[in-house]
Structures are given as structure tokens and as C-alpha cells.
Scaffold this active site. Structure first.
Site, PDB file in Angstrom:
ATOM      1  N   LYS A 121      -0.613  11.492   6.159  1.00  0.00           N
ATOM      2  CA  LYS A 121      -0.266  10.330   6.926  1.00  0.00           C
ATOM      3  C   LYS A 121       0.520   9.316   6.152  1.00  0.00           C
ATOM      4  O   LYS A 121       1.691   8.761   6.536  1.00  0.00           O
ATOM      5  CB  LYS A 121      -1.318   9.901   7.497  1.00  0.00           C
ATOM      6  CG  LYS A 121      -1.339   8.192   7.907  1.00  0.00           C
ATOM      7  CD  LYS A 121      -2.691   7.690   8.480  1.00  0.00           C
ATOM      8  CE  LYS A 121      -3.813   7.641   7.387  1.00  0.00           C
ATOM      9  NZ  LYS A 121      -3.806   6.488   6.619  1.00  0.00           N
ATOM     10  N   LYS A 165       0.844  -1.249  -0.112  1.00  0.00           N
ATOM     11  CA  LYS A 165      -0.036  -0.077  -0.081  1.00  0.00           C
ATOM     12  C   LYS A 165       0.858   1.479   0.087  1.00  0.00           C
ATOM     13  O   LYS A 165       0.532   2.196  -0.751  1.00  0.00           O
ATOM     14  CB  LYS A 165      -1.174   0.014   1.326  1.00  0.00           C
ATOM     15  CG  LYS A 165      -1.600   1.205   1.346  1.00  0.00           C
ATOM     16  CD  LYS A 165      -2.891   1.570   0.487  1.00  0.00           C
ATOM     17  CE  LYS A 165      -3.334   2.816   0.800  1.00  0.00           C
ATOM     18  NZ  LYS A 165      -4.566   3.291  -0.311  1.00  0.00           N
TER      19      LYS A 165
HETATM   20  P1  NAP Z   1     -12.664   8.764   7.368  1.00  0.00           P
HETATM   21  O1  NAP Z   1     -14.192   9.013   6.209  1.00  0.00           O
HETATM   22  O2  NAP Z   1     -12.369   9.878   8.021  1.00  0.00           O
HETATM   23  O3  NAP Z   1     -13.488   7.567   8.312  1.00  0.00           O
HETATM   24  C1  NAP Z   1     -12.735   7.346   9.235  1.00  0.00           C
HETATM   25  C2  NAP Z   1     -13.566   6.211  10.188  1.00  0.00           C
HETATM   26  O4  NAP Z   1     -12.879   5.824  11.457  1.00  0.00           O
HETATM   27  C3  NAP Z   1     -14.760   7.035  10.771  1.00  0.00           C
HETATM   28  O5  NAP Z   1     -15.709   6.130  11.132  1.00  0.00           O
HETATM   29  C4  NAP Z   1     -14.326   7.376  12.294  1.00  0.00           C
HETATM   30  O6  NAP Z   1     -15.402   7.416  13.233  1.00  0.00           O
HETATM   31  C5  NAP Z   1     -13.504   6.314  12.558  1.00  0.00           C
HETATM   32  N1  NAP Z   1     -12.481   6.594  13.569  1.00  0.00           N
HETATM   33  C6  NAP Z   1     -11.474   7.174  13.474  1.00  0.00           C
HETATM   34  N2  NAP Z   1     -10.573   7.220  14.658  1.00  0.00           N
HETATM   35  C7  NAP Z   1     -11.144   6.590  15.510  1.00  0.00           C
HETATM   36  C8  NAP Z   1     -11.023   6.124  16.762  1.00  0.00           C
HETATM   37  N3  NAP Z   1     -10.072   6.644  17.558  1.00  0.00           N
HETATM   38  N4  NAP Z   1     -12.071   5.648  17.418  1.00  0.00           N
HETATM   39  C9  NAP Z   1     -13.053   4.860  16.871  1.00  0.00           C
HETATM   40  N5  NAP Z   1     -13.179   5.160  15.485  1.00  0.00           N
HETATM   41  C10 NAP Z   1     -12.522   6.237  14.875  1.00  0.00           C
HETATM   42  O7  NAP Z   1     -11.602   7.838   6.501  1.00  0.00           O
HETATM   43  P2  NAP Z   1     -11.797   7.075   5.178  1.00  0.00           P
HETATM   44  O8  NAP Z   1     -11.502   7.974   3.955  1.00  0.00           O
HETATM   45  O9  NAP Z   1     -13.022   6.213   5.131  1.00  0.00           O
HETATM   46  O10 NAP Z   1     -10.122   6.382   5.189  1.00  0.00           O
HETATM   47  C11 NAP Z   1     -10.368   5.424   6.141  1.00  0.00           C
HETATM   48  C12 NAP Z   1      -8.780   4.458   5.948  1.00  0.00           C
HETATM   49  O11 NAP Z   1      -8.747   4.122   4.645  1.00  0.00           O
HETATM   50  C13 NAP Z   1      -7.580   5.710   6.073  1.00  0.00           C
HETATM   51  O12 NAP Z   1      -6.403   4.860   6.483  1.00  0.00           O
HETATM   52  C14 NAP Z   1      -7.144   5.791   4.739  1.00  0.00           C
HETATM   53  O13 NAP Z   1      -6.029   6.454   4.579  1.00  0.00           O
HETATM   54  C15 NAP Z   1      -7.503   4.619   3.746  1.00  0.00           C
HETATM   55  N6  NAP Z   1      -7.831   4.711   2.597  1.00  0.00           N
HETATM   56  C16 NAP Z   1      -8.830   5.821   2.064  1.00  0.00           C
HETATM   57  C17 NAP Z   1      -9.102   5.921   0.839  1.00  0.00           C
HETATM   58  C18 NAP Z   1     -10.200   6.965   0.309  1.00  0.00           C
HETATM   59  O14 NAP Z   1     -10.274   7.083  -0.868  1.00  0.00           O
HETATM   60  N7  NAP Z   1     -10.856   7.752   1.122  1.00  0.00           N
HETATM   61  C19 NAP Z   1      -8.487   5.018  -0.065  1.00  0.00           C
HETATM   62  C20 NAP Z   1      -7.824   4.074   0.175  1.00  0.00           C
HETATM   63  C21 NAP Z   1      -7.629   4.093   1.754  1.00  0.00           C
HETATM   64  P3  NAP Z   1     -16.339   8.825  13.278  1.00  0.00           P
HETATM   65  O15 NAP Z   1     -17.319   8.768  12.350  1.00  0.00           O
HETATM   66  O16 NAP Z   1     -16.702   8.738  14.809  1.00  0.00           O
HETATM   67  O17 NAP Z   1     -15.226  10.059  13.088  1.00  0.00           O
END
Ligand code: NAP
Length: 294
Positions: free
Chosen positions: A240, A172
Site C-alpha cells: 500500500k 512517512k
Molecule cells: P493491523 O494489525 O492490520 O491492524 C489494523 C487495525 O485497523 C485493526 O484494529 C482493524 O480492525 C482496524 N481496521 C481496519 N480496517 C477497518 C475498518 N474498515 N473499520 C474499522 N476498523 C478497521 O495493522 P497495523 O500493523 O497495526 O498497521 C496500522 C497502520 O500503521 C497501517 O497503515 C500501517 O501501514 C501503519 N504502520 C504499521 C507499522 C507496523 O510495523 N506494523 C509501522 C508503521 C506504520 P480488526 O481488528 O477488526 O481487523
């Protein structure tokens, strides 16, 4: 035996991924720190847990889609965490992006509780998450990977067994070098096009059809051109990932000037308060740099 799946983290990626698991027919239970994000699931009759512990108690496989390693640490080992709900055969799968070292640490700590661990980060963006076409890179014991594979197949199209634990995160991070530098290439090219007064429709036609084309161009250029900076993939999350790449490169005495510059640009973007916008908001930094220019 049909695996019972628990899903923790219903954000931009997690919600559609969990929905695809539900649509594939797996018994599902979900948890999200912010409860309102579970509503689309409870409306469908999917049980909503009140803690990660409850998710673990009622699942064979707990999938986590959080932000960074400290978040996973809290969800696994904090109060009401996954380890408190442990039982025989439990597998934890981390699908968020952090680092190979963190994956090894999670695996070792969980094994002390008799819990198996896979690192399984994804690529393909929010579009891939919605359409169930993600590429999923999995590290961990092969036998555990085979057991969980049907769950991965509900979320992705290309499922790669990467090797030992941490190997998924390594693939990744390598992928993020290309995603990040492609984003920089797109943004810088569009800034030049704007500055030089090129016909943007023709620029788009060229970039979408020739050697410059990429998934970044296909997914993000239309968003830049329509002024839609909603994430997608948050700038703070790419920062990050780039930091983990730089950490790894430093440990390996490996010069990565491209990623080094890119990390500094995303540091600037986050400092400007734009970390919650999509990665293509980098174009706003160029706008700022050009402000007042001759
Ligand atoms: P996001 O929309 O910010 O969602 C993050 C999720 O994690 C939310 O449900 C949040 O809960 C939860 N969370 C964060 N910290 C927490 C904690 N300490 N305790 C409990 N829950 C927690 O992020 P995302 O875009 O889905 O990305 C998620 C991961 O996938 C990341 O590592 C990112 O780098 C990776 N990723 C993202 C993409 C993309 O295109 N977005 C593509 C590939 C990989 P709340 O709702 O309460 O905030």
C-alpha cells in the site's frame, strides 16, 4: 486540562500505542471492529465503546490506527462514525499510513463538521509501538499539534512537526522508500548468502556491525533467520505504501526505478497469498525463484 483520548484500531500497532496512552495516565476509551481485541483493555478497566461515534462523544482527541484511507473514511463518515459524535474542540488524529492527498481530503471534510484534523503517521515498527519509542511525523495546524503533543509523547520518542496537513504523510512515504529498499537489500543479500553457502553467523555479524547495518537488519534479520514470518509490518501494508509512493512520483514525473521494482515484487508476494506475513517474507519469493535452479 488532561485530554480525554479515544483510540480506534487496536491492531499490531494500535493496541500497544493505546496501552502506552493508558499507562501515561490519560483517560482512555477504545473501540475495535473485532471486539475480542479490546479484552486486554477491558480487563484493566478501560471503557470499550460500541461505535466510533461513542468514542468521539467521550473524547477530546480521537486517534485512529487503521489500515488505509477507505478504512478511515468509513470510521469517520460511515454509519455510527466519528462525525456523528462531534462536539466543540474535537480533534481527529490519523496515525495510519496513507497519502498526503488523503490527509488534505480528510481535513477538509472534517472541518465542515467543525472537527480539527492531524495526520500523524509513525515509524519504528511493532517494537517501537510496544516500547513507546516511535518517531511520529505530524501535519496540520501548529496550535492543534501543540495541544495534542502530550498524547504523542506517550507513544513516541521523536515527535516532528512536519508542517501543513499532509506533511506528515509525505515524510512517512519518503521514509518508506528507505524501509522498503532496505528490506529488499537484506532479503537479496541473504538469498545470495544462502545460494553461495556463506556462513550465516558470520554474515549476521558483518551486517549487524558495519555500514550495511540498519533498523531493518536489526529488527528483521533475526526473524528471517529463525523462520518467524509473523508481522510486524504486513507485506500488504508495505505494498500500500509503495503504491502511494509510485502515485506521488508519477504525478511529479519522477523516475523511481527502485521503488517500481519493489512494488512489483510485493504485488507478487500478495498474489502468492503472503500479504498477511511480515515484509521480510519477501525472502520466500527468492526461495521460489531459486527452486529447481542449477
Ligand atoms: P493491523 O494489525 O492490520 O491492524 C489494523 C487495525 O485497523 C485493526 O484494529 C482493524 O480492525 C482496524 N481496521 C481496519 N480496517 C477497518 C475498518 N474498515 N473499520 C474499522 N476498523 C478497521 O495493522 P497495523 O500493523 O497495526 O498497521 C496500522 C497502520 O500503521 C497501517 O497503515 C500501517 O501501514 C501503519 N504502520 C504499521 C507499522 C507496523 O510495523 N506494523 C509501522 C508503521 C506504520 P480488526 O481488528 O477488526 O481487523
Amino acid at each position: 486540562m488532561v485530554l480525554r483520548v479515544g483510540f480506534i484500531g487496536l491492531g499490531t500497532m494500535g493496541a500497544p500505542m493505546a496501552m502506552n496512552i493508558f499507562k501515561a495516565g490519560f483517560p482512555l476509551i477504545v473501540y475495535n471492529r473485532t471486539r475480542s481485541k479490546t479484552e486486554q483493555f477491558s480487563r484493566l478497566g478501560v471503557p470499550v465503546a460500541s461505535s466510533p461515534k461513542e468514542v468521539a462523544e467521550k473524547s477530546d482527541v480521537v486517534v485512529c490506527m487503521l489500515v488505509d484511507a477507505p478504512d478511515l473514511m468509513q470510521v469517520l463518515f460511515g454509519q455510527g462514525g466519528v462525525v456523528e459524535g462531534r462536539h466543540d474542540g474535537l480533534v481527529v488524529v490519523d496515525m495510519s499510513t496513507n497519502s498526503p492527498d488523503h490527509a488534505v481530503e480528510f481535513s477538509e471534510r472534517l472541518s465542515k463538521f467543525g472537527i480539527e484534523f492531524l495526520d500523524a503517521p509513525v515509524t519504528g515498527g511493532d517494537k517501537g509501538a510496544r516500547e513507546g519509542t516511535l518517531t511520529i511525523m505530524v501535519g496540520g495546524r501548529h496550535e492543534v499539534f501543540e495541544r495534542v503533543k502530550p498524547v504523542f509523547e506517550a507513544m513516541g520518542k521523536v515527535i516532528i512537526y512536519a508542517g501543513d496537513v499532509g506533511s506528515g504523510q509525505l515524510l512517512k512515504l519518503i521514509n518508506q522508500v528507505v524501509v522498503g529498499l532496505n528490506t529488499l537489500a537484506m532479503v537479496e543479500a541473504l538469498a545470495l548468502a544462502k545460494r553461495a553457502g556463506a556462513d550465516i553467523n558470520k554474515v549476521q555479524q558483518v551486517l549487524m556491525s558495519g555500514m550495511g547495518n540498519s533498523e531493518v537488519i536489526r529488527q528483521l534479520m533475526p526473524r528471517v533467520l529463525s523462520g518467524d514470518f509473523k508481522p510486524g509490518f504486513k507485506s500488504s501494508h508495505l505494498r500500500k505504501d509503495l503504491k502511494y509512493v509510485v502515485d506521488l512520483a508519477t504525478r511529479l514525473n519522477m523516475p523511481m526505478p527502485g521503488v517500481g521494482v519493489l512494488l512489483q515484487l510485493y504485488n507478487a508476494l500478495v498474489a502468492l497469498g503472503l500479504g498477511e506475513e511480515g515484509t521480510h517474507a519477501l525472502v520466500k519469493l527468492y526461495d521460489l525463484l531459486m527452486q529447481g535452479g542449477a
